[in-house]
Design a protein around this motif. Structure first.
Motif, PDB file in Angstrom:
ATOM      1  N   ILE A  40       4.923   7.052  11.395  1.00 15.18           N
ATOM      2  CA  ILE A  40       4.144   6.952  10.269  1.00 15.18           C
ATOM      3  C   ILE A  40       2.778   7.461  10.697  1.00 15.18           C
ATOM      4  O   ILE A  40       2.207   7.340  11.665  1.00 15.18           O
ATOM      5  N   ALA A  41       2.117   8.377   9.725  1.00 10.71           N
ATOM      6  CA  ALA A  41       1.044   9.186  10.201  1.00 10.71           C
ATOM      7  C   ALA A  41      -0.331   8.533   9.421  1.00 10.71           C
ATOM      8  O   ALA A  41      -0.180   8.424   8.116  1.00 10.71           O
ATOM      9  N   LEU A  42      -0.915   7.608  10.310  1.00  9.74           N
ATOM     10  CA  LEU A  42      -2.121   6.935   9.809  1.00  9.74           C
ATOM     11  C   LEU A  42      -3.172   7.818   9.725  1.00  9.74           C
ATOM     12  O   LEU A  42      -3.530   8.734  10.484  1.00  9.74           O
ATOM     13  N   VAL A  43      -4.202   7.639   8.729  1.00 19.73           N
ATOM     14  CA  VAL A  43      -5.326   8.426   8.544  1.00 19.73           C
ATOM     15  C   VAL A  43      -6.242   8.086   9.879  1.00 19.73           C
ATOM     16  O   VAL A  43      -6.986   9.026  10.070  1.00 19.73           O
ATOM     17  N   ALA A  44      -6.372   6.632  10.231  1.00 20.42           N
ATOM     18  CA  ALA A  44      -7.192   6.293  11.220  1.00 20.42           C
ATOM     19  C   ALA A  44      -6.534   5.234  11.906  1.00 20.42           C
ATOM     20  O   ALA A  44      -5.703   4.633  11.268  1.00 20.42           O
ATOM     21  N   PRO A  45      -6.919   4.931  13.075  1.00 21.07           N
ATOM     22  CA  PRO A  45      -6.161   3.771  13.522  1.00 21.07           C
ATOM     23  C   PRO A  45      -6.752   2.383  13.000  1.00 21.07           C
ATOM     24  O   PRO A  45      -7.725   2.364  12.443  1.00 21.07           O
ATOM     25  N   VAL A  46      -5.663   1.456  13.325  1.00 21.44           N
ATOM     26  CA  VAL A  46      -5.882   0.020  12.477  1.00 21.44           C
ATOM     27  C   VAL A  46      -6.565  -0.644  13.504  1.00 21.44           C
ATOM     28  O   VAL A  46      -6.330  -0.788  14.847  1.00 21.44           O
ATOM     29  N   ARG A  47      -7.936  -1.121  13.259  1.00 18.67           N
ATOM     30  CA  ARG A  47      -8.625  -1.869  14.310  1.00 18.67           C
ATOM     31  C   ARG A  47      -8.727  -3.428  13.807  1.00 18.67           C
ATOM     32  O   ARG A  47      -9.015  -4.233  14.785  1.00 18.67           O
ATOM     33  N   TYR A  48      -8.788  -3.600  12.669  1.00 16.94           N
ATOM     34  CA  TYR A  48      -9.221  -5.107  12.033  1.00 16.94           C
ATOM     35  C   TYR A  48      -7.920  -5.725  11.294  1.00 16.94           C
ATOM     36  O   TYR A  48      -7.028  -5.002  10.702  1.00 16.94           O
ATOM     37  N   THR A  49      -7.857  -6.996  11.296  1.00 19.78           N
ATOM     38  CA  THR A  49      -6.491  -7.583  10.986  1.00 19.78           C
ATOM     39  C   THR A  49      -6.986  -8.588   9.723  1.00 19.78           C
ATOM     40  O   THR A  49      -7.951  -9.149  10.066  1.00 19.78           O
ATOM     41  N   PRO A  50      -6.625  -8.653   8.705  1.00 17.33           N
ATOM     42  CA  PRO A  50      -5.193  -7.787   8.240  1.00 17.33           C
ATOM     43  C   PRO A  50      -5.766  -6.594   7.751  1.00 17.33           C
ATOM     44  O   PRO A  50      -6.864  -6.467   7.101  1.00 17.33           O
ATOM     45  N   THR A  51      -4.990  -5.670   8.011  1.00 19.51           N
ATOM     46  CA  THR A  51      -5.110  -4.385   7.321  1.00 19.51           C
ATOM     47  C   THR A  51      -3.719  -4.003   6.639  1.00 19.51           C
ATOM     48  O   THR A  51      -2.901  -4.084   7.230  1.00 19.51           O
ATOM     49  N   PHE A  52      -3.840  -3.607   5.108  1.00 20.33           N
ATOM     50  CA  PHE A  52      -2.708  -3.017   4.618  1.00 20.33           C
ATOM     51  C   PHE A  52      -2.726  -1.829   4.182  1.00 20.33           C
ATOM     52  O   PHE A  52      -3.591  -1.189   3.672  1.00 20.33           O
ATOM     53  N   VAL A  53      -1.671  -1.136   4.605  1.00 24.12           N
ATOM     54  CA  VAL A  53      -1.535   0.287   4.402  1.00 24.12           C
ATOM     55  C   VAL A  53      -0.448   0.622   3.760  1.00 24.12           C
ATOM     56  O   VAL A  53       0.765   0.017   4.018  1.00 24.12           O
ATOM     57  N   VAL A  54      -0.425   1.323   2.773  1.00 24.99           N
ATOM     58  CA  VAL A  54       0.566   2.075   1.696  1.00 24.99           C
ATOM     59  C   VAL A  54       0.835   3.277   2.318  1.00 24.99           C
ATOM     60  O   VAL A  54       0.159   4.294   2.561  1.00 24.99           O
ATOM     61  N   VAL A  55       2.114   3.502   2.704  1.00 21.96           N
ATOM     62  CA  VAL A  55       2.640   4.652   3.042  1.00 21.96           C
ATOM     63  C   VAL A  55       3.801   5.305   2.240  1.00 21.96           C
ATOM     64  O   VAL A  55       4.468   4.324   1.626  1.00 21.96           O
ATOM     65  N   ASN A  56       4.002   6.516   2.157  1.00 25.57           N
ATOM     66  CA  ASN A  56       5.032   6.930   1.258  1.00 25.57           C
ATOM     67  C   ASN A  56       5.361   8.274   1.939  1.00 25.57           C
ATOM     68  O   ASN A  56       4.798   8.904   2.623  1.00 25.57           O
ATOM     69  N   ASN A  57       6.791   8.109   2.412  1.00 26.18           N
ATOM     70  CA  ASN A  57       7.400   9.469   3.110  1.00 26.18           C
ATOM     71  C   ASN A  57       6.790   9.310   4.385  1.00 26.18           C
ATOM     72  O   ASN A  57       6.429  10.507   5.201  1.00 26.18           O
ATOM     73  N   GLY A  58       6.352   8.230   5.085  1.00 24.97           N
ATOM     74  CA  GLY A  58       5.793   8.132   6.460  1.00 24.97           C
ATOM     75  C   GLY A  58       4.404   8.648   6.504  1.00 24.97           C
ATOM     76  O   GLY A  58       3.873   8.589   7.693  1.00 24.97           O
ATOM     77  N   ARG A  59       3.609   8.962   5.288  1.00 21.09           N
ATOM     78  CA  ARG A  59       2.236   9.181   5.357  1.00 21.09           C
ATOM     79  C   ARG A  59       1.434   8.267   4.919  1.00 21.09           C
ATOM     80  O   ARG A  59       1.866   7.637   3.452  1.00 21.09           O
ATOM     81  N   GLU A  60       0.145   7.843   5.347  1.00 20.84           N
ATOM     82  CA  GLU A  60      -0.704   6.954   4.603  1.00 20.84           C
ATOM     83  C   GLU A  60      -1.161   7.373   3.451  1.00 20.84           C
ATOM     84  O   GLU A  60      -1.934   8.403   3.391  1.00 20.84           O
ATOM     85  N   ILE A  61      -1.208   6.689   2.469  1.00 21.00           N
ATOM     86  CA  ILE A  61      -1.884   7.215   0.987  1.00 21.00           C
ATOM     87  C   ILE A  61      -2.775   6.179   0.465  1.00 21.00           C
ATOM     88  O   ILE A  61      -3.641   6.723  -0.414  1.00 21.00           O
ATOM     89  N   GLY A  62      -3.099   5.043   1.269  1.00 20.34           N
ATOM     90  CA  GLY A  62      -4.222   4.192   0.924  1.00 20.34           C
ATOM     91  C   GLY A  62      -4.011   2.825   1.971  1.00 20.34           C
ATOM     92  O   GLY A  62      -3.235   2.674   2.418  1.00 20.34           O
ATOM     93  N   ARG A  63      -5.447   2.298   2.078  1.00 13.85           N
ATOM     94  CA  ARG A  63      -5.825   1.332   3.028  1.00 13.85           C
ATOM     95  C   ARG A  63      -6.537   0.193   2.352  1.00 13.85           C
ATOM     96  O   ARG A  63      -7.595   0.676   1.580  1.00 13.85           O
ATOM     97  N   ILE A  64      -6.259  -1.175   2.677  1.00 11.07           N
ATOM     98  CA  ILE A  64      -7.360  -2.093   2.363  1.00 11.07           C
ATOM     99  C   ILE A  64      -7.340  -2.799   3.726  1.00 11.07           C
ATOM    100  O   ILE A  64      -6.493  -3.298   4.630  1.00 11.07           O
ATOM    101  N   THR A  65      -8.505  -2.537   3.978  1.00 11.97           N
ATOM    102  CA  THR A  65      -9.110  -3.272   5.376  1.00 11.97           C
ATOM    103  C   THR A  65      -9.590  -4.893   5.042  1.00 11.97           C
ATOM    104  O   THR A  65     -10.799  -4.790   4.106  1.00 11.97           O
ATOM    105  N   GLY A  66      -9.158  -5.793   5.592  1.00  9.58           N
ATOM    106  CA  GLY A  66      -9.729  -7.061   5.433  1.00  9.58           C
ATOM    107  C   GLY A  66      -8.906  -7.790   4.136  1.00  9.58           C
ATOM    108  O   GLY A  66      -8.209  -7.231   3.305  1.00  9.58           O
ATOM    109  N   TYR A  67      -9.313  -9.164   3.989  1.00 10.55           N
ATOM    110  CA  TYR A  67      -8.594 -10.101   3.054  1.00 10.55           C
ATOM    111  C   TYR A  67      -9.782 -10.796   2.542  1.00 10.55           C
ATOM    112  O   TYR A  67     -10.341 -11.525   3.570  1.00 10.55           O
TER     113      TYR A  67
END
Length: 139
Positions: A77-104
């Motif tokens: 999985i190719a993330l745009v940036a490291p995940v540092r906070y939880t929860p973080t929600f990452v949408v991936v398509n074909n192994g590549r990050e296409i969107g992210r929600i940090t926090g809830y």
């Protein structure tokens, strides 16, 4: 009659199954939920959203996968940036990050932000434009 006989052959059945599933597995999108043991906000998300997520239309498009941030990262999985906070929600398509929600914050905010990411999956975006990364905690 011939079809029934052919389907009894295990290799042929496996080949047919692979041919049917190939489009599904080659273009797989998913929602990665990065969390950690003891994360109160992760537990809240799981109670308010995660417990019923599998019954939603979004789950058909983005199956859910939990990733513990304290364990080795998910491979392939190719993330745009490291995940540092939880929860973080990452949408991936074909192994590549296409969107992210940090926090809830709450379920309404989560569903609204997720719908924005899903809508961007359906429309092309410029590869050098990171505006699709969403952070609800940013000002």
């Amino acid at each position: 009659m011939i079809a029934k006989t052919l389907l009894k052959l295990p290799l042929l059945r496996l080949s047919l199954l692979a041919a049917v599933l190939w489009p599904v597995t080659s273009d797989a999108a998913e929602l990665l939920v990065f969390g950690r043991d003891g994360c109160a906000w992760c537990q809240r998300w799981d109670r308010e959203v995660g417990s019923s997520y599998g019954k939603t239309d979004e789950a058909r498009v983005l199956p859910l996968r939990y990733v513990n941030i304290d364990r080795p990262p998910a491979s392939g999985i190719a993330l745009v940036a490291p995940v540092r906070y939880t929860p973080t929600f990452v949408v991936v398509n074909n192994g590549r990050e296409i969107g992210r929600i940090t926090g809830y914050v709450n379920d309404d905010a989560f569903w609204g932000l997720l719908s924005i990411i899903v809508s961007k999956m359906e429309t092309p975006r410029h590869e050098n434009n990171p505006s699709w990364a969403i952070n609800p905690l940013a000002n």
